[in-house]
Design a protein around this motif. Structure first.
Motif, short mmCIF file in Angstrom:
data_model
loop_
_atom_site.label_atom_id
_atom_site.label_comp_id
_atom_site.label_asym_id
_atom_site.label_seq_id
_atom_site.Cartn_x
_atom_site.Cartn_y
_atom_site.Cartn_z
N ASP B 63 11.13 -15.57 13.73
CA ASP B 63 10.65 -14.57 12.80
C ASP B 63 10.04 -15.37 11.66
O ASP B 63 10.74 -16.11 10.97
CB ASP B 63 11.85 -13.74 12.33
N ASN B 65 7.34 -15.15 8.38
CA ASN B 65 6.51 -14.27 7.56
C ASN B 65 5.51 -15.04 6.72
O ASN B 65 4.98 -14.51 5.75
CB ASN B 65 7.39 -13.38 6.69
N LEU B 66 5.27 -16.29 7.02
CA LEU B 66 4.30 -17.15 6.33
C LEU B 66 4.86 -17.77 5.06
O LEU B 66 4.34 -18.76 4.58
CB LEU B 66 3.02 -16.40 5.95
N ARG B 277 -0.78 -7.87 13.17
CA ARG B 277 0.63 -8.27 13.11
C ARG B 277 0.77 -9.57 12.32
O ARG B 277 1.67 -9.73 11.51
CB ARG B 277 1.20 -8.48 14.51
N PHE B 279 -1.61 -11.30 10.21
CA PHE B 279 -2.16 -11.54 8.88
C PHE B 279 -2.01 -10.37 7.92
O PHE B 279 -2.04 -10.56 6.72
CB PHE B 279 -3.64 -11.94 8.99
N ALA B 281 0.53 -7.72 8.44
CA ALA B 281 1.95 -7.41 8.34
C ALA B 281 2.81 -8.67 8.19
O ALA B 281 4.02 -8.57 8.05
CB ALA B 281 2.38 -6.62 9.57
N SER B 282 2.18 -9.85 8.24
CA SER B 282 2.89 -11.12 8.07
C SER B 282 4.02 -11.33 9.09
O SER B 282 5.09 -11.77 8.73
CB SER B 282 3.47 -11.28 6.67
N HIS B 283 3.80 -10.96 10.33
CA HIS B 283 4.77 -11.28 11.38
C HIS B 283 4.14 -12.30 12.32
O HIS B 283 3.69 -11.97 13.41
CB HIS B 283 5.17 -10.03 12.16
#
Lengths: 442, 321
Positions: B63, B65-66, B277, B279, B281-283
């Motif tokens: 998981d 998220n960046l 997803r 870029f 929603a950051s997943h």
């Protein structure tokens, strides 16, 4: 005309293409070189980015030039874009550890960026008055905090509103919306306007308003008017499937009767020009106060700013930081960056230049000072804020959770499925809540 | 692309080198310039392809998220995708439908244009360039924007259709038609397969047509019995290439829907959903998992194409043996 022998043509074309490619490559490198040299000779260089229209960009650049004049040796490189592109660019920059030195941020980004250590804590700068807060509302300043630490400064105070064409309202016999007008009255107004049978420039039916079902801000107003809220905590939604089903059914029903705009027109409303009211397809639209001036500029002074509908007189909207200013965690010049933040927020001349481009300035003295010079739509924004202040609105909720950006787009998308008959309001609401819970869980 | 090479080694291995060892060693000593010339590619392949691929495989089990460090979740991204996410399956359906429509359409146009150009004398170079130009331009953002404007409310295409009595409204806002805007933009870029078809057509010996004509074959019969079988390797090559590309359609879908897959997810192609997803929603972990499933799916389909090709692709040299 005689044609050249066919064998030669491709070769010439190839050469021409190669030449163009080569020259592009060369100029690319050359300009890169020159800007690099420029940086070195000018001392401190800050980057500052924001989103917004051309007017905001022009005024912000003027304020920045003034800052540069006051701080010799500091160069500020500015860039701006439209909201969607800006958000994506910033997310990419943040991932690479490179948020600009100073960046305009959305309320929805604070949790994500602050929690991810992409923003510089500003407590010290606020404490030693590098960033002055004495002339700002405490509650508004608090919206820039995450876990008790100040990560961003509000740059403007915004509130949702309602842009409507007063001429059409008059023609339909609908009174101008008062702060206590209700969702029922809104539906009645739409019905009356649709019944006028007006035609848009391209000969289509004119509806009462844009379809608010795609807009999470409208839902939030509707929900808070009924005593609910979007989020119960950083990991839980504050409403149920029934709440959302009721809201979507309300708009779905109006759209089916032509009282609000058609699906394809609502879906394509990316800018003021493309909103149903902007295209002459509806008499009204939900808006933020900061973006309101775009409507009269496009359509004329008969477009007025009014409050959003209430539930039995209880307003659902609140004063929210329309946007915030943050400093990138990895800035090499924290001192100059915080000085720029303070300058944009608290300098009187900067305040005069920036005016109401980001709705009401957070600095009370500057807001009052600028308000005296306001006219037209900007004066309407100021008066609208005062009206709502007097009428009474709730305190802003704490900054929304991380998944909020994705949840907001999911909201729009799930209602699109209702608009195009691909799902019932309840099916869409169920799918949306599943999706939102997945976002909040991770 | 990688799977294309699976058939190749079988053929090259058959040619055993009968020369003495010294000659082979001498040849190996002469190979170093080849490696020097290859090195930029090899460094690029490792740094820009293999390492990112390995990282993305790792990320697909996390998981990420960046902002925070990746957090290991095992197969959760994959199970969530396959069992909990209705949008995932809708994007798969949209993409498959698109591939099934766009690829035959594009190849049909390419072959048609190639047939027309084959026997053209004067001006052939001009037409060839003209038909090829969209392939060079079409991938750009600006052309996609123009394309969107053509099909938008009040755009040229709905106008033209209106004038002949077909009322479609704007295509971009219509979930039943929006995908065909993307299909149209892809099909219009038929230049690259056309050039390959043209080359293939010119390889076919005129003797065959002459013989067929002597046997009383008409134009249609010549096409079916001579052109199609002789051209089948080229058809196969184009089919594989276009299929792989079509699964990765992105820019036109992004522009037509303003990056959202609208209306009602009707242009939410696989890669667009992947991008969203990652870029929006950051997943990133989820997006990486999606990318790997796409790679596997394209690989499997390519493999199937190769397997079935044995029954319909005809190589002239095989016949001769």
């Amino acid at each position: 005309m005689p044609e050249p022998p066919s064998r030669r043509l491709p070769r010439r074309a190839v050469l021409a293409t190669a030449a163009v490619a080569l020259s592009t490559a060369l100029t690319g490198t050359l300009s890169a070189c020159s800007s690099a040299n420029g940086d070195a000779s000018h001392g401190v260089t800050l980057t500052f980015t924001w989103w917004g229209n051309d007017d905001r960009a022009a005024r912000t650049v003027r304020a920045v030039r003034l800052f540069e004049k006051e701080h010799p040796g500091v160069t500020v490189r500015t860039s701006s874009g439209d909201f969607g592109a800006y958000m994506q660019k910033l997310a990419t920059q943040a991932a690479g550890g490179g948020i600009p030195d100073v960046a305009q941020l959305d309320y929805r980004q604070i949790s994500q960026y602050a929690g991810g250590d992409a923003l510089l804590p500003l407590d010290k700068a606020v404490g030693d008055d590098t960033i002055r807060t004495s002339e700002m509302d405490k509650e508004l300043v608090r919206t820039g905090t995450f876990g008790g630490t100040q990560y961003a400064m509000p740059m403007g105070r915004g509130i949702t509103g309602y842009a409507y064409d007063s001429k059409i309202y008059e023609k339909a016999g609908v009174p101008a919306p008062e702060p206590d007008w209700t969702w029922q009255e809104f539906a009645e107004a739409n019905k009356k306007i649709a019944a006028l049978g007006l035609k848009s420039p391209d000969g289509r039916h004119v509806a009462g308003s844009n379809d608010g079902g795609t807009n999470e801000d409208v839902f939030e107003d509707w929900l808070r008017g009924r005593g609910g809220k979007l989020y119960a905590s950083q990991t839980r939604l504050g409403f149920t499937e029934d709440d959302l089903t009721a809201f979507w059914t309300y708009f779905d029903d109006q759209r089916r009767h032509g009282a609000v705009a058609a699906a394809e027109d609502t879906v394509q409303a990316d800018s003021t020009e493309w909103t149903p009211i902007g295209r002459g397809l509806a008499a009204a639209d939900f808006t933020w106060d900061a973006t309101f001036p775009g409507y009269p500029a496009l359509l004329g002074d008969q477009v007025r700013l009014a409050p959003v509908p209430t539930t039995d007189g209880r307003a659902g909207n609140y004063f929210k930081p329309s946007m915030l200013l943050g400093v990138g965690a990895h800035t090499s010049h924290p001192k100059e960056a915080t000085e720029l933040v303070d300058f944009l927020l608290n300098d009187k001349r900067a305040g005069d230049i920036l005016g109401f481009t980001r709705s009401t300035p957070p600095n009370r003295t500057i807001a009052a000072r600028v308000a005296k010079t306001l006219k037209g739509p900007e004066l309407a924004i100021y008066r609208y804020g005062q009206t709502m202040e007097k009428y009474g609105v709730d305190a802003p909720p704490s900054a929304p959770p991380r998944g909020d950006v994705a949840i907001q787009t999911a909201f729009n998308r799930n209602y699109q499925r209702v608009m195009y008959d691909r799902a019932s309001p309840r099916e869409a609401a169920r799918e949306f809540i599943d999706e939102a819970n997945r976002e909040l869980r991770s | 692309m990688t799977t294309m090479s699976t058939d190749m080694p079988a053929r090259t291995e058959q040619t055993e080198d009968p020369r003495p060892k010294s000659a082979r060693r001498r040849r190996r000593e002469q190979q170093w310039p080849a490696y020097v010339f290859l090195s930029p590619w090899m460094i690029g392949a490792v740094v820009l392809t293999l390492v990112p691929m390995a990282v993305s495989l790792y990320l697909s089990f996390t998981d990420y998220n960046l902002f925070d460090p990746p957090h290991w979740v095992g197969l959760r991204n994959y199970t969530e995708m396959l069992t909990e996410d209705p949008r995932y399956w809708r994007s798969v359906g949209t993409t498959l439908l698109y591939v099934v429509i766009a690829v035959p359409l594009k190849l049909g146009l390419a072959l048609g244009a190639a047939m027309l150009l084959k026997n053209l004398g004067r001006g052939r170079a001009f037409y060839r360039s003209a038909f090829y130009a969209p392939s060079l331009l079409g991938a750009s953002m600006s052309i996609a924007l123009v394309w969107r404007a053509l099909y938008n409310d009040g755009g040229t295409i709905p106008h033209l259709l209106d004038s002949i009595g077909i009322h479609t409204g704007g295509w971009v806002g219509n979930p039943d038609l929006a995908m065909y805007v993307v299909v149209g933009l892809t099909a219009w870029q038929f230049g690259a397969p056309m050039v390959i078809f043209l080359a293939g057509l010119q390889q076919i010996s005129p003797d065959l047509y002459e013989a067929a004509a002597l046997d009383g074959a008409g134009r249609r019969r010549q096409f079916v019995s001579v052109t199609v079988p002789m051209l089948s390797p080229v058809v196969f090559f184009n089919l594989v290439l276009e299929m792989i590309q079509s699964f990765q359609v992105f820019t036109p879908a992004f522009v037509v829907s303003n990056g959202t897959g609208r209306p009602a997810d009707s242009t939410n192609f696989y890669t667009l959903y992947l991008y969203e997803r990652g870029f929006t929603a950051s997943h990133m972990g989820y997006a990486a998992a999606m990318a790997w499933l796409l790679l596997i799916a394209v690989g499997v389909i390519t493999l199937i194409l190769f397997r079935t090709s044995r029954s319909w692709v005809f190589y002239a040299d095989e016949e001769g043996r």
